[in-house]
Enzyme design. Structure first.
Site, mmCIF file in Angstrom:
data_model
loop_
_atom_site.group_PDB
_atom_site.id
_atom_site.type_symbol
_atom_site.label_atom_id
_atom_site.label_comp_id
_atom_site.label_asym_id
_atom_site.label_seq_id
_atom_site.Cartn_x
_atom_site.Cartn_y
_atom_site.Cartn_z
ATOM 1 N N LEU A 1 -1.763 0.856 -2.480
ATOM 2 C CA LEU A 1 -3.157 1.266 -2.589
ATOM 3 C C LEU A 1 -3.800 1.141 -1.212
ATOM 4 O O LEU A 1 -3.399 0.310 -0.392
ATOM 5 C CB LEU A 1 -3.913 0.374 -3.579
ATOM 6 C CG LEU A 1 -3.509 0.448 -5.056
ATOM 7 C CD1 LEU A 1 -4.306 -0.572 -5.858
ATOM 8 C CD2 LEU A 1 -3.705 1.845 -5.614
ATOM 9 N N ASP A 2 -4.828 1.961 -0.960
ATOM 10 C CA ASP A 2 -5.578 1.836 0.287
ATOM 11 C C ASP A 2 -6.194 0.442 0.385
ATOM 12 O O ASP A 2 -6.469 -0.208 -0.626
ATOM 13 C CB ASP A 2 -6.690 2.884 0.355
ATOM 14 C CG ASP A 2 -6.154 4.294 0.508
ATOM 15 O OD1 ASP A 2 -4.974 4.443 0.879
ATOM 16 O OD2 ASP A 2 -6.913 5.252 0.245
ATOM 17 N N SER A 3 -6.452 0.007 1.606
ATOM 18 C CA SER A 3 -6.942 -1.362 1.806
ATOM 19 C C SER A 3 -8.264 -1.619 1.092
ATOM 20 O O SER A 3 -8.502 -2.725 0.600
ATOM 21 C CB SER A 3 -7.085 -1.654 3.308
ATOM 22 O OG SER A 3 -8.012 -0.768 3.906
#
Length: 387
Positions: A97-99
């Site tokens: 997942l994106d940060s």
């Protein structure tokens, strides 16, 4: 065929299964802390752990082994005992997942489990459902409030990686298939008064349930921006509203609620996560601002109200019968592949019952002479509104 939907992509508007609103967080343990990794599901081969926003997931040497409180892989192995703690290639992490995105992350308990997940994911058989808050009133006043975005994407970055993300591109071998199903759950109208007077106008927001068939970089963020309804708090695909958004959200409003896939034993592995606490507070504040009422008491014994409780305090938008056909087309010059493309927004009907309608959005390469308009600033959707 990994792209099993290509023969009739419009049918996804009605045939793609999705979780009912009342079951979105079914099976998810309640949130008991603001910011930490928590186990939400486990089988003999996999463990599902919630990732808080602000933790990065990277599988290079630094990402796998750096002992940092913002390194999710490190924190997950510190909090939860997993047999892949010292596995040198992936340490069990199956996807990323994106940060600044929170939600479900899957860990495999062995290299074989990791390969099993990757095989299903590459054939687009892993079910991933998200919840997001977007700019504007998605579906308008009368709907339809569901639809499918079938817009190919290409991952892009400059040489120094100062700019990183994806662009919409329909040219074969450059843009890869990307499909997102969406459904508007709630509309909120927030008046520009008090501390929000600097907005200069009232603003609409839409809480959206999303399901992705592919997992391209920034897929949900780009697809919703393509619709003209970018995510709230998204600096890249909605920069002109970022300062205003910061008055109501602490970060991009995007959370992975549920994941389902076939386990190694042939059974369905289901992992559900409660909406992240910071985003729960955003929805409570939107309710207060849009309804001019103080929030009701939270369920007894809970630190946070939970998504189901929040949704019960408001009503879903109800679509009106769509009698007239609705189709709009834009001819656009793609600066990536240097070719013309055709973006289309079309109302589609369920052939089994003409009462069910949805919006189908697509982007294709332009072939031959077409009597369609060039993209102009009047358009609020399609390739012209992307970064």
């Amino acid at each position: 065929d990994p792209y099993w939907w290509r023969e009739c992509p419009e049918s996804l508007c009605f045939d793609l299964s999705s979780t009912a609103e009342e079951n979105l967080t079914a099976g998810a343990p309640p949130s008991v802390q603001w910011w930490d990794a928590e186990k939400v599901a486990e089988s003999s081969s996999f463990i599902a752990i919630t990732k808080p926003a602000g933790m990065f997931v990277v599988t290079d040497e630094r990402g796998l082994w750096e002992e940092s409180p913002t390194n999710f892989i490190h924190v997950a192995h510190r909090r939860i005992d997993m047999p892949t703690k010292l596995e040198p290639r992936q340490r069990g992490i199956c996807h990323r997942l994106d940060s600044h995105t929170s939600g479900v992350q899957i860990f495999g308990k062995s290299w074989g489990a990791f390969r099993h997940f990757v095989c299903q994911n590459s054939s687009h058989r892993v079910q991933k459902e998200y919840i997001a808050l977007v700019e504007g009133r998605l579906g308008g006043c009368h709907g339809p409030f569901t639809g499918v975005v079938d817009v190919p994407m290409k991952k892009w970055q400059d040489f120094l990686r100062r700019e990183f993300g994806s662009v919409a591109c329909a040219k074969e071998a450059q843009g890869f298939p990307a499909v997102t199903w969406y459904s508007a759950l709630r509309h909120y109208c927030v008046p520009a008064t008090g501390r929000l007077a600097f907005w200069g106008r009232d603003r609409w927001f839409t809480l959206v349930q999303l399901k992705i068939l592919t997992g391209r970089t920034h897929q949900i963020r780009l697809h919703m921006a393509f619709l003209g309804h970018p995510l709230v708090g998204d600096m890249k695909y909605n920069p002109e509203r970022y300062e205003e958004d910061c008055a109501i959200v602490p970060r991009i409003f995007l959370h992975c609620l549920r994941m389902e896939f076939l386990d190694t034993n042939g059974e369905t592995f289901t992992a559900a996560s409660e909406l992240a606490p910071d985003l729960q507070m955003v929805l409570c504040e939107l309710l207060r601002l849009s309804c001019s009422e103080e929030p009701k008491a939270w369920p007894e014994g809970k630190l946070f109200p939970g998504l189901a409780h929040i949704l019960q305090r408001s009503k879903a938008p109800v679509p009106a019968p769509q009698k007239e056909e609705d189709e709009s087309t834009i001819r656009h010059f793609c600066k990536n592949c240097r070719n013309f493309e055709v973006a289309t927004r079309r109302l589609v009907r369920d052939m089994r019952t003409q009462e069910r309608t949805a919006m189908y959005w697509s982007l294709k390469s332009c072939t031959g002479e077409l009597s369609i308009e060039e993209a102009t600033p009047k358009y609020t959707w399609g390739p012209p509104v992307l970064w």
